[in-house]
Structure formats: C-alpha cells, structure tokens
Design a protein around this motif. Structure first.
Motif, short mmCIF file in Angstrom:
data_model
loop_
_atom_site.label_atom_id
_atom_site.label_comp_id
_atom_site.label_asym_id
_atom_site.label_seq_id
_atom_site.Cartn_x
_atom_site.Cartn_y
_atom_site.Cartn_z
N ALA A 17 0.82 -1.21 0.00
CA ALA A 17 0.00 0.00 0.00
C ALA A 17 0.86 1.27 0.00
O ALA A 17 0.43 2.29 -0.53
N VAL A 18 2.05 1.19 0.60
CA VAL A 18 2.92 2.37 0.62
C VAL A 18 3.88 2.39 -0.58
O VAL A 18 4.80 3.20 -0.63
N GLY A 19 3.68 1.47 -1.52
CA GLY A 19 4.48 1.47 -2.73
C GLY A 19 5.81 0.77 -2.63
O GLY A 19 6.71 1.03 -3.44
N TYR A 20 5.95 -0.12 -1.68
CA TYR A 20 7.20 -0.85 -1.53
C TYR A 20 7.48 -1.68 -2.78
O TYR A 20 6.64 -2.44 -3.25
N GLU A 21 8.68 -1.53 -3.33
CA GLU A 21 9.03 -2.21 -4.57
C GLU A 21 10.03 -3.34 -4.36
O GLU A 21 10.50 -3.94 -5.33
N GLY A 22 10.34 -3.63 -3.10
CA GLY A 22 11.26 -4.73 -2.83
C GLY A 22 10.54 -6.06 -2.89
O GLY A 22 9.40 -6.17 -3.35
N HIS A 23 11.21 -7.09 -2.42
CA HIS A 23 10.67 -8.45 -2.47
C HIS A 23 10.05 -8.81 -1.13
O HIS A 23 10.60 -8.51 -0.07
N ILE A 24 8.90 -9.48 -1.16
CA ILE A 24 8.25 -9.98 0.04
C ILE A 24 8.12 -11.49 -0.09
O ILE A 24 7.49 -11.99 -1.02
N HIS A 25 8.72 -12.21 0.84
CA HIS A 25 8.58 -13.65 0.91
C HIS A 25 7.88 -13.98 2.23
O HIS A 25 8.14 -13.33 3.24
N ALA A 26 7.01 -14.97 2.23
CA ALA A 26 6.27 -15.31 3.44
C ALA A 26 6.27 -16.81 3.66
O ALA A 26 6.11 -17.58 2.72
N ALA A 27 6.46 -17.20 4.91
CA ALA A 27 6.48 -18.61 5.29
C ALA A 27 5.16 -18.98 5.94
O ALA A 27 4.69 -18.31 6.85
N LEU A 28 4.57 -20.06 5.47
CA LEU A 28 3.37 -20.63 6.06
C LEU A 28 3.71 -22.04 6.53
O LEU A 28 4.67 -22.65 6.06
N PRO A 29 2.91 -22.60 7.47
CA PRO A 29 3.33 -23.84 8.13
C PRO A 29 3.29 -25.09 7.27
O PRO A 29 3.91 -26.09 7.61
N SER A 30 2.56 -25.07 6.17
CA SER A 30 2.44 -26.30 5.39
C SER A 30 2.17 -25.98 3.93
O SER A 30 1.78 -24.86 3.59
N ALA A 31 2.38 -26.97 3.08
CA ALA A 31 2.09 -26.79 1.67
C ALA A 31 0.61 -26.49 1.45
O ALA A 31 0.23 -25.71 0.58
N ALA A 32 -0.27 -27.13 2.26
CA ALA A 32 -1.71 -26.88 2.13
C ALA A 32 -2.04 -25.43 2.46
O ALA A 32 -2.86 -24.79 1.80
N ALA A 33 -1.36 -24.89 3.48
CA ALA A 33 -1.59 -23.49 3.84
C ALA A 33 -1.13 -22.56 2.74
O ALA A 33 -1.77 -21.56 2.43
N GLN A 67 8.85 -23.86 3.51
CA GLN A 67 10.18 -24.24 3.96
C GLN A 67 10.97 -22.96 4.25
O GLN A 67 11.11 -22.10 3.39
N LEU A 68 11.49 -22.85 5.47
CA LEU A 68 12.19 -21.63 5.84
C LEU A 68 13.38 -21.29 4.94
O LEU A 68 13.61 -20.13 4.63
N PRO A 69 14.18 -22.28 4.49
CA PRO A 69 15.32 -21.92 3.64
C PRO A 69 14.91 -21.13 2.40
O PRO A 69 15.57 -20.14 2.04
N GLU A 70 13.82 -21.52 1.74
CA GLU A 70 13.41 -20.82 0.52
C GLU A 70 12.84 -19.45 0.80
O GLU A 70 12.88 -18.55 -0.04
N VAL A 71 12.30 -19.25 2.01
CA VAL A 71 11.68 -17.97 2.36
C VAL A 71 12.73 -16.98 2.87
O VAL A 71 12.67 -15.78 2.57
N LEU A 72 13.68 -17.46 3.65
CA LEU A 72 14.63 -16.57 4.30
C LEU A 72 15.83 -16.21 3.44
O LEU A 72 16.58 -15.29 3.79
N VAL A 73 16.02 -16.88 2.32
CA VAL A 73 17.21 -16.67 1.52
C VAL A 73 17.37 -15.19 1.14
O VAL A 73 16.45 -14.57 0.60
N ASP A 74 18.51 -14.63 1.47
CA ASP A 74 18.89 -13.26 1.11
C ASP A 74 18.02 -12.18 1.73
O ASP A 74 18.16 -11.00 1.38
N ALA A 75 17.13 -12.52 2.66
CA ALA A 75 16.31 -11.49 3.29
C ALA A 75 17.17 -10.59 4.16
O ALA A 75 18.04 -11.08 4.90
N ASP A 76 16.94 -9.28 4.08
CA ASP A 76 17.66 -8.38 4.98
C ASP A 76 16.81 -7.95 6.16
O ASP A 76 17.30 -7.34 7.11
#
Length: 293
Positions: A27-43, A61-70
């Motif tokens: 909503a504030v125009g953020y142009e960076g990347h947002i990755h989000a972790a959910l507890p399961s593939a179904a979620a 999976q946390l590794p795929e979500v946290l990679v390179d996050a600052d």
C-alpha cells in the motif's frame, strides 16, 4: 513518510499481523521483495490466490523464504515463534535484521537475543483484531498504531534498531521504546487481563442459557467483542505473561470486593465516585483508530 530501509522482507507467519505487514508494504508502494512462510504446503495453496495481488512469494520451507532477506519478521504465535528461533538462525543471512510482533516480550526478547545477538530488535504493534488469518489482514492496520520496541541496553544494535523503527514509521505507525518487563506489565493491564475477563465472564453465563440470547444490549456486545479471538493463542499469551496478569488480577479482585461492599451498604456516593473515576481514566487513553469494515 520514511522509506522502507530493506530490500527483501521475509515474513514468517502470514496471518492477521504478518499479512497486514505484507499488505501495508504494498500500500505504501514498496518495490522490494516480500517472501512469506506458512506452516504447510496446504496453507500455501490456500493463501496463494489471495496473496497474488500483492506479489508475495509463498513457501512453507524456511530456507526458501529466508534466503537473502535483509529483514526477517517473525509473526507466529509465541510458542511457535520460540520453537522456530533455532531454525530461523540456521537459515537467516548473517547480516539480516530480525524482529517480531509478539504481544509478550520478556521471554522472547531474552531468548532471541541469545540466538541472534545484537541484530534482534523485539517489537509489538499494539493493535489487532478478533479476526484471524490472511483474509482478515488489512493494509491500514498499522496506520496511527503504537508499535513498542523493547531493545536490551548494550545488547541491541543501534543501526538495526533505527532501521526497524524506520520500517514501522514507513507503514504509518508511531514508535516508542520501553523495557521488556515494563511492556509486559503494561500489556497485562491494557490487553491481557481484559481478554481474560471477557472470556471468563462470557463462559460464566453459559449456565443461564437458554434465556439470555435475545436480551443482550450494546454494552455486552462491545465488552465481549474480543471473545471472538483465538482461545488457543490467548491461552499461550496469558500463561506466558502470567506473573504480570496475576498481579493485575489480584488488584482487580480487591476492587471487586470493594464494589460489592458499596452495593451491600447501598453507598451511593462511593459507588458513583468509583464509576466517575473509571470514566475519567478511560478518557485519558489514546485508543487505536476504529477501522472501517
């Protein structure tokens, strides 16, 4: 408004709080990347269609979500968050700033600081809803809200603290700092005990049903709104902050005994004086804005 000082934001837990961060960023125009972790593939699958308009990359999976996050924002319930800390530390970039949104701060602040060191900045947005899940999240949840940061003196990096402060301000929040202990004592009075009272009071009415269903006025509606919150989550919060909650509960019990005596004695001036004091105290609070449906 300040700019978002992060290029890749990872949100662990995309419910009301984490989801509202994601929506607020867009909503504030953020142009960076947002990755989000959910507890399961179904979620992940259940949220994908809702998340796509905000271009959130979802994973369980946390590794795929946290990679390179600052910036890593931990938005899971307190017990889950504490259990996740070692795995988050395993996959987080060594330079990433880590923060959270948990409503109890003492245990989480100390434990996470032990694991992450000075780059952990504990936080709590003092706002929420009885609704849960990503679909209840809203982009304006944090506008004009109070966010409390609880850094540990000498153990929280000043640069990381400044970035997290700027992050929340960019989402429209007002930021203040206090100690974890002061935060938990304050929230026991303003949030945790009120939730406990509402839950317990409504549960106590069960024996009077049927008969009350059509006799509730606006007072009970407003008082009991928070009982639609998640009981499992609130049991966690109350047990985690039980010492401060019990102190508030003991004070309340004294006040209730006093109120009962006013009624027994038909002490109208004393009862009216206490009611007026309650009204005066309420007028001093700065409540979060009431958001439109």
């Amino acid at each position: 408004m300040p700019e978002i000082p992060f290029q890749r934001v990872a949100i662990v837990g995309l419910g009301l709080m984490g989801g509202s961060v994601a929506k607020a960023l867009r909503a504030v125009g953020y142009e960076g990347h947002i990755h989000a972790a959910l507890p399961s593939a179904a979620a992940v699958a259940s949220q994908q269609s809702s998340a796509e308009p905000w271009r959130i990359v979802l994973g369980h999976q946390l590794p795929e979500v946290l990679v390179d996050a600052d910036l890593i924002l931990l938005a899971t319930p307190p017990k889950v968050l504490l259990a996740q800390l070692p795995e988050v530390a395993r996959w987080a970039d060594p330079a990433a700033v880590i923060t959270d949104v948990a409503s109890t701060k003492n245990t989480i602040t100390c434990r996470a600081t032990e694991i992450f060191g000075t780059r952990f900045v504990p936080g709590h947005p003092v706002v929420g809803s009885e609704m849960t899940g990503f679909r209840a999240a809203r982009e304006d949840l944090y506008r004009a809200a109070q966010v409390v940061l609880t850094p540990l003196p000498g153990r929280t990096d000043a640069l990381a603290l400044g970035k997290v402060r700027q992050f929340w301000m960019a989402l429209g929040a007002e930021v203040q700092e206090m100690s974890p202990q002061a935060h938990d004592a304050a929230l026991a009075a303003t949030s945790h005990l009120p939730h406990l009272l509402a839950f317990i009071y409504l549960a106590g009415l069960e024996s009077q049903f049927p008969g009350l269903e059509n006799l509730a006025g606006g007072g009970l509606r407003d008082f009991s709104r928070i009982v639609d919150s998640n009981p499992a989550l609130w049991a966690e919060i109350l047990l985690e902050n039980q010492q401060a909650v019990r102190q508030q509960l003991q004070q309340l019990q004294q006040n209730l005994r006093l109120a009962e005596q006013f009624l027994v004695d038909e002490a109208t001036p004393d009862l009216q004086s206490w009611l007026a004091r309650g009204k005066t105290v309420r007028q001093q609070f700065h409540f979060p804005p009431v958001l439109p449906e």
